[in-house]
Design a protein around this motif. Sequence first.
Motif, PDB file in Angstrom:
ATOM      1  N   GLY A  98       0.795  -1.222   0.000  1.00  0.00           N
ATOM      2  CA  GLY A  98       0.000   0.000   0.000  1.00  0.00           C
ATOM      3  C   GLY A  98       0.830   1.275   0.000  1.00  0.00           C
ATOM      4  N   GLU A  99       2.157   1.145   0.017  1.00  0.00           N
ATOM      5  CA  GLU A  99       3.022   2.318   0.088  1.00  0.00           C
ATOM      6  C   GLU A  99       3.817   2.551  -1.190  1.00  0.00           C
ATOM      7  N   THR A 100       3.525   1.815  -2.262  1.00  0.00           N
ATOM      8  CA  THR A 100       4.313   2.011  -3.475  1.00  0.00           C
ATOM      9  C   THR A 100       4.215   3.466  -3.929  1.00  0.00           C
ATOM     10  N   GLY A 101       5.331   3.995  -4.354  1.00  0.00           N
ATOM     11  CA  GLY A 101       5.386   5.396  -4.782  1.00  0.00           C
ATOM     12  C   GLY A 101       5.695   6.377  -3.669  1.00  0.00           C
ATOM     13  N   MET A 102       5.784   5.910  -2.407  1.00  0.00           N
ATOM     14  CA  MET A 102       6.028   6.839  -1.298  1.00  0.00           C
ATOM     15  C   MET A 102       7.393   7.522  -1.413  1.00  0.00           C
ATOM     16  N   ALA A 103       8.431   6.762  -1.759  1.00  0.00           N
ATOM     17  CA  ALA A 103       9.764   7.365  -1.875  1.00  0.00           C
ATOM     18  C   ALA A 103       9.747   8.478  -2.906  1.00  0.00           C
ATOM     19  N   HIS A 104       9.036   8.253  -4.006  1.00  0.00           N
ATOM     20  CA  HIS A 104       8.953   9.275  -5.056  1.00  0.00           C
ATOM     21  C   HIS A 104       8.112  10.464  -4.614  1.00  0.00           C
ATOM     22  N   LEU A 105       7.019  10.211  -3.925  1.00  0.00           N
ATOM     23  CA  LEU A 105       6.193  11.326  -3.416  1.00  0.00           C
ATOM     24  C   LEU A 105       7.008  12.209  -2.475  1.00  0.00           C
ATOM     25  N   LEU A 106       7.796  11.591  -1.615  1.00  0.00           N
ATOM     26  CA  LEU A 106       8.626  12.385  -0.699  1.00  0.00           C
ATOM     27  C   LEU A 106       9.617  13.244  -1.462  1.00  0.00           C
ATOM     28  N   GLU A 107      10.164  12.708  -2.547  1.00  0.00           N
ATOM     29  CA  GLU A 107      11.083  13.513  -3.356  1.00  0.00           C
ATOM     30  C   GLU A 107      10.393  14.792  -3.835  1.00  0.00           C
ATOM     31  N   HIS A 108       9.144  14.669  -4.308  1.00  0.00           N
ATOM     32  CA  HIS A 108       8.396  15.856  -4.733  1.00  0.00           C
ATOM     33  C   HIS A 108       8.130  16.808  -3.564  1.00  0.00           C
ATOM     34  N   LEU A 109       7.690  16.243  -2.443  1.00  0.00           N
ATOM     35  CA  LEU A 109       7.246  17.089  -1.338  1.00  0.00           C
ATOM     36  C   LEU A 109       8.407  17.757  -0.608  1.00  0.00           C
ATOM     37  N   LEU A 110       9.596  17.190  -0.690  1.00  0.00           N
ATOM     38  CA  LEU A 110      10.720  17.825  -0.020  1.00  0.00           C
ATOM     39  C   LEU A 110      10.974  19.223  -0.584  1.00  0.00           C
ATOM     40  N   PHE A 111      10.685  19.409  -1.886  1.00  0.00           N
ATOM     41  CA  PHE A 111      10.890  20.708  -2.512  1.00  0.00           C
ATOM     42  C   PHE A 111       9.790  21.713  -2.151  1.00  0.00           C
ATOM     43  N   LYS A 112       8.764  21.254  -1.433  1.00  0.00           N
ATOM     44  CA  LYS A 112       7.697  22.169  -1.022  1.00  0.00           C
ATOM     45  C   LYS A 112       8.097  23.015   0.175  1.00  0.00           C
ATOM     46  N   GLY A 113       9.263  22.720   0.741  1.00  0.00           N
ATOM     47  CA  GLY A 113       9.793  23.631   1.742  1.00  0.00           C
ATOM     48  C   GLY A 113       9.709  23.142   3.168  1.00  0.00           C
ATOM     49  N   LYS A 119      10.408  28.404   0.309  1.00  0.00           N
ATOM     50  CA  LYS A 119      10.297  28.525  -1.149  1.00  0.00           C
ATOM     51  C   LYS A 119      11.588  28.029  -1.797  1.00  0.00           C
ATOM     52  N   ALA A 120      11.848  26.753  -1.700  1.00  0.00           N
ATOM     53  CA  ALA A 120      13.122  26.209  -2.182  1.00  0.00           C
ATOM     54  C   ALA A 120      13.294  26.399  -3.680  1.00  0.00           C
ATOM     55  N   TRP A 121      12.252  26.045  -4.465  1.00  0.00           N
ATOM     56  CA  TRP A 121      12.389  26.140  -5.927  1.00  0.00           C
ATOM     57  C   TRP A 121      12.679  27.569  -6.357  1.00  0.00           C
ATOM     58  N   ALA A 122      11.989  28.527  -5.796  1.00  0.00           N
ATOM     59  CA  ALA A 122      12.215  29.921  -6.177  1.00  0.00           C
ATOM     60  C   ALA A 122      13.647  30.338  -5.857  1.00  0.00           C
ATOM     61  N   GLU A 123      14.165  29.869  -4.723  1.00  0.00           N
ATOM     62  CA  GLU A 123      15.525  30.235  -4.349  1.00  0.00           C
ATOM     63  C   GLU A 123      16.542  29.571  -5.283  1.00  0.00           C
ATOM     64  N   PHE A 124      16.272  28.330  -5.709  1.00  0.00           N
ATOM     65  CA  PHE A 124      17.159  27.679  -6.677  1.00  0.00           C
ATOM     66  C   PHE A 124      17.296  28.536  -7.927  1.00  0.00           C
ATOM     67  N   THR A 125      16.150  28.995  -8.435  1.00  0.00           N
ATOM     68  CA  THR A 125      16.156  29.785  -9.666  1.00  0.00           C
ATOM     69  C   THR A 125      16.878  31.103  -9.461  1.00  0.00           C
ATOM     70  N   LYS A 126      16.591  31.773  -8.354  1.00  0.00           N
ATOM     71  CA  LYS A 126      17.219  33.071  -8.100  1.00  0.00           C
ATOM     72  C   LYS A 126      18.727  32.939  -8.008  1.00  0.00           C
ATOM     73  N   ARG A 127      19.189  31.842  -7.429  1.00  0.00           N
ATOM     74  CA  ARG A 127      20.627  31.655  -7.246  1.00  0.00           C
ATOM     75  C   ARG A 127      21.295  30.979  -8.449  1.00  0.00           C
ATOM     76  N   GLY A 128      20.496  30.586  -9.441  1.00  0.00           N
ATOM     77  CA  GLY A 128      21.077  29.951 -10.615  1.00  0.00           C
ATOM     78  C   GLY A 128      21.547  28.530 -10.378  1.00  0.00           C
ATOM     79  N   LEU A 129      20.896  27.814  -9.461  1.00  0.00           N
ATOM     80  CA  LEU A 129      21.255  26.433  -9.171  1.00  0.00           C
ATOM     81  C   LEU A 129      20.563  25.504 -10.162  1.00  0.00           C
ATOM     82  N   ARG A 130      21.322  24.607 -10.769  1.00  0.00           N
ATOM     83  CA  ARG A 130      20.718  23.562 -11.589  1.00  0.00           C
ATOM     84  C   ARG A 130      20.433  22.399 -10.643  1.00  0.00           C
ATOM     85  N   ALA A 131      19.232  22.409 -10.090  1.00  0.00           N
ATOM     86  CA  ALA A 131      18.913  21.494  -8.993  1.00  0.00           C
ATOM     87  C   ALA A 131      17.812  20.524  -9.391  1.00  0.00           C
TER      88      ALA A 131
END
Length: 929
Positions: A98-113, A119-131
């Motif tokens: 019942g937990e398949t996909g959890m590791a991948h979901l966490l990867e997405h949600l970690l970027f939610k801050g 605002k991790a994604w916005a900071e990546f862009t502002k700093r020019g990080l290829r993340a």
Amino acid sequence: MRKIPSGWLIAASAMLACSAQAAPARKPQPKTPPRGKPAATAPAAPAGATLQPVRSVEGIVEYKLPNGLQVLLAPDDAKPTTTVNLTYRVGSRQENYGETGMAHLLEHLLFKGSPKYPKAWAEFTKRGLRANGSTWLDRTNYFASFTANEDNLRWYLGWQADAMVNSFIARRDLDTEMTVVRNEMEMGENNPSRILFEKTLAMMFQWHNYGHDTIGARADVENVDIGRLQAFYHQYYQPDNATLIISGKFDPAKVVAWVQAEFSKIPAPKRTLPHLYTIDPVQDGERAITLRRNGGVPLQFAAYHVPPGAHPDTAAVELLGLVMSDVPSGRLHKKLVEGQLAANVFSWNAALADPGFALFGAQLAPGQDADKARDALLATLESVTAQPITEEEVNRARAKWLKDWDLRFSDPETVGVALSETVAQGDWRLFFLLRDRIKTVTAADLNRVATERFLRDNRTLATYVPTDKPARAPKPANVDVAEELKSFKPVETMAKVEAFDASPANIEACTQRFEVAPGLKVSLLPKATRGDVVNAQISLRMGDEDSLKGQSTTAELLGAMLDKGTAKMSRQQLQDRMTALKAEIGFGGSADNLMANILTTRENLPAVIDLVAQMLREPTFPADGLDEVRRQIISSVEQSRKEPEAIVEDALDRHGNPYPKGDVRYARSFDETVAEVNAATVAQIKAFHQRFLGAGRAQFAAVGSMDVPAVRAALEKAFGGWAQSAAVKRVPHPLVAAPAARLAFETPDKQNATMVVRLPLPLKELDPDQAPLMVANFAFGSGGNSRLWKRIREAEGLSYDVRSGLAWNAEDANTGWQASAIFAPQNRAKVEAAFKEEAEKSIKTGFTADEIAQAKSGLLNYRRLSRAQDGNLAGGLVNNDYLGRKFTVAQQLDDAIAAVTPEQATAAWRKYIDPQRFVSAVAGDFKGK
């Protein structure tokens, strides 16, 4: 991000692992000799700190914190970039029922801050990080590359430390991200090869989680319990389950202190990680599955169970993949491709923590017999007992494998990500141990492993057939990694490379220019590189508007035929010579421009120049080579016919195109392409070569470690006096104002849809409005802080990838602006409405000072990062020589970007972006709605 099997020769080979954001494909990486022992002692931890050195292997120093965090530092000043990679030893293998996909979901949600970094994604862009991040069977990793900058490095380390234990993992974020994850699923569902691969593994592994697609079962993902997801996060996202890898340019002493400061605050977890013990039993009969879907071309996969990545036999499995599928020496290539039973063959060995798999496959062209291809595929793979692997085959495969290993290890931006895989297998040093095992593996080892593993009863293909006398592979077993590593001896450390200032002024100051008659302009940028790697590019300009009429297909075929043999060397001899010279040579271009990209080392560059000249000046164009290329092109066209992205691109290319058939600017249909390829002859290609190729108007550039006098002598010998007979004059590409339109196409059984919007602009490079429009577009649709991203991806969760960009024309006032998004077909109306609203809003309200400031910062950082790539520099020097420019023009544009005001960006945007003139196209399985 879906982890791409590097050896596969099919366009849609992105099979399993998943990412939070689409990332650009990586170019081939340069090569270096292995690192050795560090010249100096590893930096000691600061007074009172607890981060202590553990061991040093080939220039990589391992540290550990009391809380269990493993840290690997790989300092390298060869490029002005830094890469940080944090690997968690958790993937789909750790997921429960019942937990398949959890590791991948966490990867997405970690970027939610997190509370400290909302605002991790916005900071990546502002700093020019290829993340980005990626999830795979045994691990999840998060990585970023950026121009070396202590502030960005410390900020990113702080984010990684905070994200490890303080990420929100909130219900609200899960709800908005759910449609994005679904869209990623749908993107994969459009790819028959990916789905066939998913079902192959599901059939192979009866009990082990390797049989579960990393992205997860749709039912599990859509119904995930937030409490269970948070528990999964807290269990596995802990310092004792993580390895932090930092490579590239940085101060090791400072980084030791920063890692200590950021990560030592995290307490050692009190929980005990579960011991995973499931291993599938020996397979007791062939397994098979048939997938029937709309579109694509026939594929055949044959997969076999193999030992874990740490097992000594992994070296033999790796080389067996090359012996079987390499081009042109591979047994499968000779039997199926040269035998005209298939268009392509490929292989992949998945070296994993537990017993994994080796997969072989064939891609067929329309009209080829699937039964004959399957029979030939299996007969070749499972006949090693009757036809043993030879020492010549082993030595050729070994040389190529070691060359590829060196290329990967030479680039600090990739070494950390590469180490993630061996971290997941059990120990990062396995990366080097496998290399050493490759050096000593024998033909007897390959024959033994092939005989044990490549068996009918150990195979998964498509059909089950009972048998009275089943054959059994060896019983799967785990490996004692510590025992395996007892005999491992690291090689010596290589010398430190002097840092290079990649500013436009320094690039220009260090570039040496001269000309080789009759017209080859040369730019050489000598600089120190790790492994003495050098990137080079040569561009041959050809013909004019009249002489090139009806020649587009011939020109494309010529480029594809240049590596098929010369007057002095067969195709195999060419490939062996490139391996011996540690060289990668690739040809491409267009009807009026033939290009060769070159990657090699300092000592070999003169010889590689001679080899490239031989391929350009003395190709033989064998008939069987043309037949092979023809089949591959037709196979590719047939695969594209029902793909939404290809259909949309074809329709937009043809919409409003005013040029007659035969003109090099004419956009051919799928049918026209197939007809022209089928009609092409060797005689036509030879005639084109004799008439159009020469160095009368050409450019060559090299960047990296080189002996300039030797390179000059090689160029003069190779290309001096070589002139083409046909006159060369640039084909103009004036702006064509296509009528506004909305085009829609049905693509049945395709669960991922696409939208593309285009607008031609009366602009060219270096126009006064270039910088303001670039900044405005970055704010509108580029990166993780743009309006399109924040609205369509973040707020509404409708698309996995949405963006806009500019394709600048250097000579004609005809620059293309394009926006695109992928989405579930049922979300088409929402995506189109959101895009339209954002476009109209941007024109009505303009851009804020904060948006423009962040856009300028991100854009300039990306430009600096691009200039740190030697391959990009070589291409830039070639382009500048063609245009008659100096590299300082890049600084002029940077200065103009830095000076852009919000008023200027808004004015340029309003001046050129007109929604009333948009030409848009959508394609997907809309079911007639």
